[in-house]
Design a protein around this motif. Structure first.
Motif, PDB file in Angstrom:
ATOM      1  N   ALA A   1     -35.816 -42.630 -24.351  1.00  0.00           N
ATOM      2  CA  ALA A   1     -34.387 -42.913 -24.221  1.00  0.00           C
ATOM      3  C   ALA A   1     -33.907 -43.842 -25.332  1.00  0.00           C
ATOM      4  N   LYS A   2     -34.757 -44.783 -25.712  1.00  0.00           N
ATOM      5  CA  LYS A   2     -34.395 -45.702 -26.792  1.00  0.00           C
ATOM      6  C   LYS A   2     -34.281 -44.970 -28.129  1.00  0.00           C
ATOM      7  N   ILE A   3     -35.231 -44.068 -28.385  1.00  0.00           N
ATOM      8  CA  ILE A   3     -35.187 -43.286 -29.638  1.00  0.00           C
ATOM      9  C   ILE A   3     -33.943 -42.402 -29.671  1.00  0.00           C
ATOM     10  N   LEU A   4     -33.660 -41.748 -28.545  1.00  0.00           N
ATOM     11  CA  LEU A   4     -32.494 -40.864 -28.482  1.00  0.00           C
ATOM     12  C   LEU A   4     -31.192 -41.647 -28.640  1.00  0.00           C
ATOM     13  N   ALA A   5     -31.129 -42.853 -28.050  1.00  0.00           N
ATOM     14  CA  ALA A   5     -29.912 -43.664 -28.171  1.00  0.00           C
ATOM     15  C   ALA A   5     -29.697 -44.109 -29.613  1.00  0.00           C
ATOM     16  N   ASN A   6     -30.763 -44.520 -30.299  1.00  0.00           N
ATOM     17  CA  ASN A   6     -30.634 -44.917 -31.709  1.00  0.00           C
ATOM     18  C   ASN A   6     -30.187 -43.740 -32.575  1.00  0.00           C
TER      19      ASN A   6
ATOM     20  N   LYS B   1     -42.954 -37.432 -32.128  1.00  0.00           N
ATOM     21  CA  LYS B   1     -43.523 -38.018 -33.345  1.00  0.00           C
ATOM     22  C   LYS B   1     -43.105 -39.471 -33.502  1.00  0.00           C
ATOM     23  N   GLN B   2     -41.817 -39.742 -33.293  1.00  0.00           N
ATOM     24  CA  GLN B   2     -41.341 -41.119 -33.417  1.00  0.00           C
ATOM     25  C   GLN B   2     -41.965 -42.028 -32.351  1.00  0.00           C
ATOM     26  N   ARG B   3     -42.229 -41.467 -31.143  1.00  0.00           N
ATOM     27  CA  ARG B   3     -42.884 -42.250 -30.105  1.00  0.00           C
ATOM     28  C   ARG B   3     -44.296 -42.636 -30.525  1.00  0.00           C
ATOM     29  N   LEU B   4     -45.022 -41.703 -31.145  1.00  0.00           N
ATOM     30  CA  LEU B   4     -46.377 -41.996 -31.612  1.00  0.00           C
ATOM     31  C   LEU B   4     -46.371 -43.041 -32.717  1.00  0.00           C
ATOM     32  N   VAL B   5     -45.366 -42.969 -33.582  1.00  0.00           N
ATOM     33  CA  VAL B   5     -45.260 -43.961 -34.662  1.00  0.00           C
ATOM     34  C   VAL B   5     -45.016 -45.351 -34.085  1.00  0.00           C
ATOM     35  N   GLU B   6     -44.124 -45.421 -33.104  1.00  0.00           N
ATOM     36  CA  GLU B   6     -43.859 -46.714 -32.482  1.00  0.00           C
ATOM     37  C   GLU B   6     -45.083 -47.245 -31.737  1.00  0.00           C
ATOM     38  N   LYS B   7     -45.816 -46.352 -31.090  1.00  0.00           N
ATOM     39  CA  LYS B   7     -47.030 -46.766 -30.394  1.00  0.00           C
ATOM     40  C   LYS B   7     -48.070 -47.292 -31.377  1.00  0.00           C
ATOM     41  N   TYR B   8     -48.195 -46.606 -32.505  1.00  0.00           N
ATOM     42  CA  TYR B   8     -49.148 -47.047 -33.540  1.00  0.00           C
ATOM     43  C   TYR B   8     -48.756 -48.430 -34.052  1.00  0.00           C
ATOM     44  N   ASN B   9     -47.488 -48.633 -34.322  1.00  0.00           N
ATOM     45  CA  ASN B   9     -47.040 -49.931 -34.821  1.00  0.00           C
ATOM     46  C   ASN B   9     -47.251 -51.037 -33.782  1.00  0.00           C
ATOM     47  N   HIS B  10     -47.036 -50.695 -32.509  1.00  0.00           N
ATOM     48  CA  HIS B  10     -47.225 -51.695 -31.451  1.00  0.00           C
ATOM     49  C   HIS B  10     -48.695 -52.079 -31.312  1.00  0.00           C
ATOM     50  N   LEU B  11     -49.605 -51.084 -31.365  1.00  0.00           N
ATOM     51  CA  LEU B  11     -51.037 -51.373 -31.263  1.00  0.00           C
ATOM     52  C   LEU B  11     -51.532 -52.165 -32.470  1.00  0.00           C
ATOM     53  N   LYS B  12     -50.988 -51.838 -33.633  1.00  0.00           N
ATOM     54  CA  LYS B  12     -51.404 -52.546 -34.851  1.00  0.00           C
ATOM     55  C   LYS B  12     -50.958 -53.993 -34.823  1.00  0.00           C
ATOM     56  N   SER B  13     -49.748 -54.233 -34.347  1.00  0.00           N
ATOM     57  CA  SER B  13     -49.244 -55.606 -34.301  1.00  0.00           C
ATOM     58  C   SER B  13     -49.964 -56.439 -33.226  1.00  0.00           C
ATOM     59  N   SER B  14     -50.379 -55.802 -32.128  1.00  0.00           N
ATOM     60  CA  SER B  14     -51.076 -56.532 -31.065  1.00  0.00           C
ATOM     61  C   SER B  14     -52.568 -56.658 -31.306  1.00  0.00           C
ATOM     62  N   GLY B  15     -53.126 -55.957 -32.298  1.00  0.00           N
ATOM     63  CA  GLY B  15     -54.544 -56.035 -32.602  1.00  0.00           C
ATOM     64  C   GLY B  15     -55.424 -55.166 -31.719  1.00  0.00           C
ATOM     65  N   LYS B  16     -54.865 -54.188 -31.030  1.00  0.00           N
ATOM     66  CA  LYS B  16     -55.633 -53.300 -30.155  1.00  0.00           C
ATOM     67  C   LYS B  16     -55.822 -51.910 -30.754  1.00  0.00           C
ATOM     68  N   LEU B  17     -55.536 -51.773 -32.034  1.00  0.00           N
ATOM     69  CA  LEU B  17     -55.588 -50.448 -32.642  1.00  0.00           C
ATOM     70  C   LEU B  17     -57.016 -49.923 -32.733  1.00  0.00           C
ATOM     71  N   GLU B  18     -57.962 -50.787 -33.141  1.00  0.00           N
ATOM     72  CA  GLU B  18     -59.349 -50.334 -33.320  1.00  0.00           C
ATOM     73  C   GLU B  18     -59.987 -49.918 -31.984  1.00  0.00           C
ATOM     74  N   SER B  19     -59.749 -50.688 -30.917  1.00  0.00           N
ATOM     75  CA  SER B  19     -60.314 -50.338 -29.607  1.00  0.00           C
ATOM     76  C   SER B  19     -59.701 -49.038 -29.080  1.00  0.00           C
ATOM     77  N   PHE B  20     -58.430 -48.856 -29.331  1.00  0.00           N
ATOM     78  CA  PHE B  20     -57.766 -47.626 -28.886  1.00  0.00           C
ATOM     79  C   PHE B  20     -58.330 -46.413 -29.622  1.00  0.00           C
ATOM     80  N   VAL B  21     -58.514 -46.547 -30.938  1.00  0.00           N
ATOM     81  CA  VAL B  21     -59.050 -45.436 -31.737  1.00  0.00           C
ATOM     82  C   VAL B  21     -60.482 -45.122 -31.324  1.00  0.00           C
ATOM     83  N   GLU B  22     -61.275 -46.167 -31.010  1.00  0.00           N
ATOM     84  CA  GLU B  22     -62.659 -45.947 -30.587  1.00  0.00           C
ATOM     85  C   GLU B  22     -62.728 -45.219 -29.241  1.00  0.00           C
TER      86      GLU B  22
END
Length: 252
Positions: free
Chosen positions: A177-182, A207-228
């Motif tokens: 809903a946030k992506i659609l509103a923007n 696609k935009q949801r996945l990009v936002e999820k990737y950015n959120h995981l990267k900023s929180s430091g949980k990207l490596e555990s998620f990828v594993e």
């Protein structure tokens, strides 16, 4: 001689009259007996063979009569109630008072309740997804360690799975809903400048949801555990389709 002749004629007429009376009486008696036999035959026609056998064995002579037709009930007086026979069985459910029926309405499918505003619902009940449900999830996890009853543990696990589904679905819907509103906001500004509107597709929103999820995981430091975790899951799926060596095959 005349007197004798006359008397003879009178006697013959009397004998003829008596004979006629006897014949009439015999015919009437025979007709009445025939009528009685017919009535008895009609009555016995409706009787079952089992009842006849019982009557013969007991030596009892019963008269089987057809049930009389139901007479219409009438009031003796207009101010009196109608009398009903107590021999008739009463219905299980009888409508004594005509009460208004309760109409059950589901607000999800009723036009009187209006339409659902998903954005407004999310804004009004956002505290459930941000504070209440996560707090309940943590409390249930603590209770899960205390209890040893399998039924209670099963109930807590079901509740935890439901909370996880609500949080995941709520977060994904909120992101969409946030992506659609923007996107709509950008297109309105572009339409004011005279440009044609561009309607975003669901695949583009994904696609935009996945990009936002990737950015959120990267900023929180949980990207490596998620990828594993994702890598292990995909490896387990691929492992199902891997061919196995048969036990009878010779080793080369």
């Amino acid at each position: 001689m005349k007197k004798y002749f006359n008397s003879g004629i009178e006697g013959s007429s009397e004998t003829q009259y008596e004979d006629s009376e006897i014949e009439d009486s015999s015919s009437s008696s025979s007709s009445s007996s025939e009528d009685e036999e017919e009535e008895i035959g009609k009555e016995l026609a409706d009787v079952t063979f089992e009842e006849l056998q019982k009557a013969r064995s007991n030596g009892a002579h019963a008269f089987f009569q057809k049930p009389k037709e139901d007479q219409k009930l009438k009031r003796a007086n207009k101010n009196r109630p109608m009398e009903a026979s107590s021999k008739k069985p009463v219905a299980a459910f009888r409508e004594v008072i005509q009460a208004p029926k309760k109409v059950v309405r589901d607000p999800r499918f009723e036009s009187l309740c209006g339409t659902l505003d998903t954005d407004g619902f999310r804004k009004r009940y956002n505290f459930l997804f941000e504070s209440d449900l996560p707090a309940e999830k943590e409390a249930l996890k603590k209770d899960l360690r205390k209890y040893k009853d399998p039924e209670r543990i099963h109930e807590i696990e079901e509740r935890l799975s439901w909370i996880d589904k609500q949080l995941k679905s709520g977060s994904s819907k909120h992101i969409d809903a946030k992506i659609l509103a923007n996107h709509k906001k950008k297109e309105r500004e572009a339409a004011k400048q005279g440009k044609r509107p561009f309607y975003i597709k669901k695949s583009e929103i994904r696609k935009q949801r996945l990009v936002e999820k990737y950015n959120h995981l990267k900023s929180s430091g949980k990207l490596e555990s998620f990828v594993e975790k994702r890598r292990k899951r995909n490896a387990a799926k691929d492992h199902r389709y891997m061919p196995y060596r048969r036990s009878g095959d010779n080793m080369e």
